[in-house]
Design a protein around this motif. Sequence first.
Motif, PDB file in Angstrom:
ATOM      1  N   THR A   1       0.828  -1.210   0.000  1.00  0.00           N
ATOM      2  CA  THR A   1       0.000   0.000   0.000  1.00  0.00           C
ATOM      3  C   THR A   1       0.859   1.255   0.000  1.00  0.00           C
ATOM      4  O   THR A   1       0.631   2.184  -0.799  1.00  0.00           O
ATOM      5  CB  THR A   1      -0.931   0.007   1.222  1.00  0.00           C
ATOM      6  OG1 THR A   1      -1.706  -1.189   1.245  1.00  0.00           O
ATOM      7  CG2 THR A   1      -1.859   1.213   1.184  1.00  0.00           C
ATOM      8  N   ILE A   2       1.845   1.309   0.886  1.00  0.00           N
ATOM      9  CA  ILE A   2       2.685   2.508   0.984  1.00  0.00           C
ATOM     10  C   ILE A   2       3.489   2.693  -0.297  1.00  0.00           C
ATOM     11  O   ILE A   2       3.650   3.820  -0.787  1.00  0.00           O
ATOM     12  CB  ILE A   2       3.602   2.407   2.218  1.00  0.00           C
ATOM     13  CG1 ILE A   2       2.763   2.416   3.498  1.00  0.00           C
ATOM     14  CG2 ILE A   2       4.596   3.551   2.251  1.00  0.00           C
ATOM     15  CD1 ILE A   2       3.549   2.139   4.765  1.00  0.00           C
TER      16      ILE A   2
ATOM     17  N   GLN B   1       1.165   4.068  -2.951  1.00  0.00           N
ATOM     18  CA  GLN B   1       0.838   5.472  -2.692  1.00  0.00           C
ATOM     19  C   GLN B   1       1.987   6.368  -3.097  1.00  0.00           C
ATOM     20  O   GLN B   1       1.776   7.452  -3.661  1.00  0.00           O
ATOM     21  CB  GLN B   1       0.495   5.667  -1.206  1.00  0.00           C
ATOM     22  CG  GLN B   1       0.231   7.113  -0.814  1.00  0.00           C
ATOM     23  CD  GLN B   1      -0.996   7.712  -1.467  1.00  0.00           C
ATOM     24  OE1 GLN B   1      -1.874   7.002  -1.944  1.00  0.00           O
ATOM     25  NE2 GLN B   1      -1.057   9.038  -1.516  1.00  0.00           N
TER      26      GLN B   1
ATOM     27  N   HIS C   1      -0.854  15.349   0.824  1.00  0.00           N
ATOM     28  CA  HIS C   1      -1.517  15.169   2.120  1.00  0.00           C
ATOM     29  C   HIS C   1      -2.648  16.181   2.293  1.00  0.00           C
ATOM     30  O   HIS C   1      -3.537  15.980   3.116  1.00  0.00           O
ATOM     31  CB  HIS C   1      -0.517  15.355   3.264  1.00  0.00           C
ATOM     32  CG  HIS C   1       0.434  14.212   3.421  1.00  0.00           C
ATOM     33  ND1 HIS C   1       0.142  13.101   4.161  1.00  0.00           N
ATOM     34  CD2 HIS C   1       1.678  14.008   2.941  1.00  0.00           C
ATOM     35  CE1 HIS C   1       1.157  12.257   4.136  1.00  0.00           C
ATOM     36  NE2 HIS C   1       2.097  12.784   3.399  1.00  0.00           N
TER      37      HIS C   1
ATOM     38  N   ASP D   1       7.087  10.302   4.167  1.00  0.00           N
ATOM     39  CA  ASP D   1       6.477   9.193   3.449  1.00  0.00           C
ATOM     40  C   ASP D   1       7.543   8.185   3.008  1.00  0.00           C
ATOM     41  O   ASP D   1       7.300   6.976   3.031  1.00  0.00           O
ATOM     42  CB  ASP D   1       5.708   9.710   2.229  1.00  0.00           C
ATOM     43  CG  ASP D   1       4.602  10.673   2.637  1.00  0.00           C
ATOM     44  OD1 ASP D   1       3.830  10.327   3.542  1.00  0.00           O
ATOM     45  OD2 ASP D   1       4.537  11.768   2.070  1.00  0.00           O
TER      46      ASP D   1
ATOM     47  N   MET E   1      -4.424   0.396   7.016  1.00  0.00           N
ATOM     48  CA  MET E   1      -3.996   1.131   5.823  1.00  0.00           C
ATOM     49  C   MET E   1      -4.962   2.269   5.486  1.00  0.00           C
ATOM     50  O   MET E   1      -4.547   3.324   4.997  1.00  0.00           O
ATOM     51  CB  MET E   1      -3.843   0.179   4.652  1.00  0.00           C
ATOM     52  CG  MET E   1      -2.629  -0.727   4.761  1.00  0.00           C
ATOM     53  SD  MET E   1      -1.054   0.214   4.843  1.00  0.00           S
ATOM     54  CE  MET E   1      -0.754   0.278   6.624  1.00  0.00           C
ATOM     55  N   ASN E   2      -6.252   2.051   5.736  1.00  0.00           N
ATOM     56  CA  ASN E   2      -7.199   3.151   5.531  1.00  0.00           C
ATOM     57  C   ASN E   2      -6.921   4.305   6.472  1.00  0.00           C
ATOM     58  O   ASN E   2      -7.005   5.474   6.082  1.00  0.00           O
ATOM     59  CB  ASN E   2      -8.635   2.654   5.712  1.00  0.00           C
ATOM     60  CG  ASN E   2      -9.284   2.264   4.397  1.00  0.00           C
ATOM     61  OD1 ASN E   2      -9.507   3.093   3.532  1.00  0.00           O
ATOM     62  ND2 ASN E   2      -9.544   0.988   4.230  1.00  0.00           N
TER      63      ASN E   2
ATOM     64  N   TRP F   1      -3.988   5.034   7.714  1.00  0.00           N
ATOM     65  CA  TRP F   1      -2.758   5.686   7.249  1.00  0.00           C
ATOM     66  C   TRP F   1      -3.045   6.572   6.033  1.00  0.00           C
ATOM     67  O   TRP F   1      -2.546   7.691   5.942  1.00  0.00           O
ATOM     68  CB  TRP F   1      -1.718   4.628   6.904  1.00  0.00           C
ATOM     69  CG  TRP F   1      -0.410   5.232   6.467  1.00  0.00           C
ATOM     70  CD1 TRP F   1       0.550   5.783   7.272  1.00  0.00           C
ATOM     71  CD2 TRP F   1       0.078   5.365   5.131  1.00  0.00           C
ATOM     72  NE1 TRP F   1       1.597   6.257   6.499  1.00  0.00           N
ATOM     73  CE2 TRP F   1       1.331   5.999   5.188  1.00  0.00           C
ATOM     74  CE3 TRP F   1      -0.440   5.000   3.884  1.00  0.00           C
ATOM     75  CZ2 TRP F   1       2.087   6.292   4.054  1.00  0.00           C
ATOM     76  CZ3 TRP F   1       0.308   5.277   2.754  1.00  0.00           C
ATOM     77  CH2 TRP F   1       1.555   5.920   2.849  1.00  0.00           C
ATOM     78  N   LEU F   2      -3.862   6.100   5.121  1.00  0.00           N
ATOM     79  CA  LEU F   2      -4.164   6.869   3.912  1.00  0.00           C
ATOM     80  C   LEU F   2      -5.027   8.092   4.200  1.00  0.00           C
ATOM     81  O   LEU F   2      -5.124   8.997   3.351  1.00  0.00           O
ATOM     82  CB  LEU F   2      -4.869   5.971   2.887  1.00  0.00           C
ATOM     83  CG  LEU F   2      -3.982   4.928   2.186  1.00  0.00           C
ATOM     84  CD1 LEU F   2      -4.841   3.955   1.393  1.00  0.00           C
ATOM     85  CD2 LEU F   2      -2.960   5.601   1.279  1.00  0.00           C
ATOM     86  N   GLU F   3      -5.667   8.130   5.380  1.00  0.00           N
ATOM     87  CA  GLU F   3      -6.467   9.307   5.732  1.00  0.00           C
ATOM     88  C   GLU F   3      -5.624  10.570   5.801  1.00  0.00           C
ATOM     89  O   GLU F   3      -6.148  11.680   5.686  1.00  0.00           O
ATOM     90  CB  GLU F   3      -7.163   9.087   7.087  1.00  0.00           C
ATOM     91  CG  GLU F   3      -8.366   8.162   7.014  1.00  0.00           C
ATOM     92  CD  GLU F   3      -8.971   7.909   8.383  1.00  0.00           C
ATOM     93  OE1 GLU F   3      -8.430   8.460   9.380  1.00  0.00           O
ATOM     94  OE2 GLU F   3      -9.966   7.165   8.474  1.00  0.00           O
TER      95      GLU F   3
ATOM     96  N   PHE G   1      -3.693  11.564   3.603  1.00  0.00           N
ATOM     97  CA  PHE G   1      -3.553  12.088   2.246  1.00  0.00           C
ATOM     98  C   PHE G   1      -4.908  12.557   1.733  1.00  0.00           C
ATOM     99  O   PHE G   1      -5.894  11.816   1.790  1.00  0.00           O
ATOM    100  CB  PHE G   1      -3.014  11.011   1.289  1.00  0.00           C
ATOM    101  CG  PHE G   1      -1.607  10.574   1.583  1.00  0.00           C
ATOM    102  CD1 PHE G   1      -0.530  11.198   0.967  1.00  0.00           C
ATOM    103  CD2 PHE G   1      -1.356   9.547   2.478  1.00  0.00           C
ATOM    104  CE1 PHE G   1       0.762  10.795   1.235  1.00  0.00           C
ATOM    105  CE2 PHE G   1      -0.077   9.137   2.750  1.00  0.00           C
ATOM    106  CZ  PHE G   1       0.995   9.769   2.129  1.00  0.00           C
TER     107      PHE G   1
ATOM    108  N   ARG H   1      -5.286  10.015  -2.745  1.00  0.00           N
ATOM    109  CA  ARG H   1      -4.704   8.727  -2.383  1.00  0.00           C
ATOM    110  C   ARG H   1      -5.213   7.627  -3.302  1.00  0.00           C
ATOM    111  O   ARG H   1      -6.178   7.814  -4.051  1.00  0.00           O
ATOM    112  CB  ARG H   1      -5.072   8.383  -0.940  1.00  0.00           C
ATOM    113  CG  ARG H   1      -6.570   8.222  -0.728  1.00  0.00           C
ATOM    114  CD  ARG H   1      -6.928   8.019   0.720  1.00  0.00           C
ATOM    115  NE  ARG H   1      -8.277   7.475   0.879  1.00  0.00           N
ATOM    116  CZ  ARG H   1      -8.782   7.087   2.019  1.00  0.00           C
ATOM    117  NH1 ARG H   1      -8.067   7.179   3.111  1.00  0.00           N
ATOM    118  NH2 ARG H   1      -9.996   6.599   2.088  1.00  0.00           N
TER     119      ARG H   1
END
Length: 808
Positions: free
Chosen positions: A441-442, A445, A616, A679, A756-757, A759-761, A763, A766
């Motif tokens: 995921t990272i 992204q 972000h 990141d 992961m959701n 973490w993606l918040e 950004f 995303r």
Amino acid sequence: MLKNHFKVAWRYLWQSKGSTFLHIGGLAVAMAAAILILLWGQNELRYDNYHQDVERIYLLTSYDSARGVYFGSGVSPYAASSVIGETVPEVEQIAMANTNTRNYIFEINGHRFKEDDALIVDNNWVNMFDYKVLQGSLDNFLNNPHSVILTASRARQYFGDTPPLQQIFSIDSVAYSVGAVVEDLPANSSFQQGTLIPTSVYQTEGADAHLKTWGFYSQLLFIKLFPNTSVSQAERKITNIFHNNQPWNKEIYINHLIPLMDLHFKQELSNPVIAKGNPRNLWIFTVLAILLLAVAGVNFVNLSIARIGFRMKEIGIRKIVGAAKNQLFAQVMVETMLAVALAMGFALLVALIALPDFNAFSERNLTLNLLDLPVTLLLLGVFLTVLLLTGVYPALLLATLKPVGLLKNQGLAGMSRQGFRKVLVTGQLVFTVVMMVGIVTIHRQFVFIQQQTDGYQKEQVFKLYVPFQLGFKSSDNEAVQKHVARTNSVKTRLLASSAIHSVSRVNGASMIDDKRKYPTEITWLGYAEAQDPLDVVNIQVDEDYAEMANLVLLSGRWFDMENSADKYNLILNETAVKEYGLKEPVVGTVFSGGIYWDEGGTVIGVVKDYHHKSLHEKIDPVVFTLDPFNAPSYLVKAHAGNVPQALDHARKVWEEFVPEHPFDYSFLDVEFERLYKNDRKALFLSTTFGGLSILLSCLGLLGMVSVSVQQRTKEIGVRKVLGSSASGIVAMLSLDFVILVGIAILIATPIAWYAMNRWLEDFAYRIDIEWWMFGLAGLAALVIALMTVSFQSVKAALANPVDSLRNE
């Protein structure tokens, strides 16, 4: 007895070197990683607590209650310091610092440079904050207006091995001496600047006039309150002072006092000088450290039980000849303690070796001092935790087994029925799958970020900021005209080189990190007047900026320098059109008012939204204006392969037009790396922890399959005698572990999706989490597990069945 236990434990560890290496090595690596993470976490939690009376020190801020944001990145007017100190009885002391030292020219032994890593401070600063003096005296700084303070590393950087107290250097052609050399700042200090400059430096540029105005925010003001003082009461009195001196802000801003120890985690306060920490990262890394220790502990238990299989008869005989349960328990605990102690020793060695690289990565100055009480308690806590995790269960298990079963090698059967170990191994696999989903995921992204910003051609573009000439005054029309003529000439001369593709002028903000939002009230003809001004980013540009920034015009045209009307016209991005509520056709819409325009104008173009700051954050309304005066930065795009030649030419142009300032430039790709530095760190850490979790899970599986193979040795022999193939036996032994992997994937999937959701918040833009990420992670876990299991399974399947049946 204890001495004998240690002898037996050492002899046993030494006789089985290979398994001991696996046994201790995995635990040592996990402990080393945990030690580094916990050192970092301890440092984050103890920020600025070394200052005397730190609980009474606060940063003064202005808070916009309507928009819910802090104004000016936490800075305040210079003029506020003396008024607050004289009229607010709760204030014991007030100190101020200015972080903007880019306008000053340093010169040492003929070398001229700009110093970013410095603070301009008043005398109260060194009285309020703690500095450990190595050479000289703070009194030299307090009594001499042309004296500076350097940290030890900064003094070496400036003067090498020459005694710094004997050196003189200049700031804007004024001589300064070194009044004191202080110890390098602790790793948990918010202010890591290596040079402290007195406020007398303001006099060199005639800055007193604008510093005294209440509308010019330039200083970090720290206030030390008297003991047992009401903070809220002090805030109210300071707010009244600001309202009396800033009537235009009376209905907008209130003043807050933020405790010094809270600054590190105050994410809303976006001052780039104050070292910032992320509380979410603190919790994530702390949990990861604990999980690593737990996973390593599970491996230790599984490998310990696997190794016990070779000692069943020994332990059975010990019980028959009279060994008590407590003696067997003590023997196993001593063996465990010795193994954990060795692992701790290796872990400390690995941590010490890795610490410089870890400091460089984390941008901290951490030290592993065993005499430091918090560090000692930390290491002791890790040691005892691991010892309890890894020692008690095997020791109790062995102490309670019956000797007859041990002599018949039936002890492992009892152990294998313990579902507890399977639960632990499944937990390891869950951790591994989650980490692998995180890596995928990272990485995706970050690839997405690269794709969104590929249009900038970062590697070939560098920026020059041409400052005003020394002594420049905006009220002097002749000086203004000379400045405009000079900036135009600089662009023309830059374009004279064949190595340079194009040049564009823009105001001083970064092309990829421009957050300068200001309330901008524009009245649009034919539209109702807005109740509140809209926060917009105003970018002042020339006619070549659209091509340089790879902007896409959706309608209308770009600016034309030959068209005098364009001085008052605007170009908007899509978000600005939407936020202002403009309807098609937007091009041709007439407006009046605004901060930067004295006369009305027309919207002549609309550009497609682009990322003018980090992904972000959401794209802001952007308003482009044509302004040859307020665009002193030059974006220079070199032809491919001609960057060195372009820089050489730019240096010659600089020396021709700006000889009073040292040549200063920055590449766009460096700004990009800095913008997404955290990141990249997240990607590196996820990969590192993922690799460690895979390694530890493999060791755990290896231990568990060893127990299973030992338990079923005779079964395997009988099956081979009756005609079973090696592949059939491998499949039989692997089935249990395939089931465990399947269970782990089912458990890990919702955990990884949630993590992961979250973490993606962070950004605003995303990727989407897709099903194949979980499938890929699960497949990888299955392959790793099968490879690990097959190592022992194939060995057992190929063994001579006579060897396994002869003792039946």
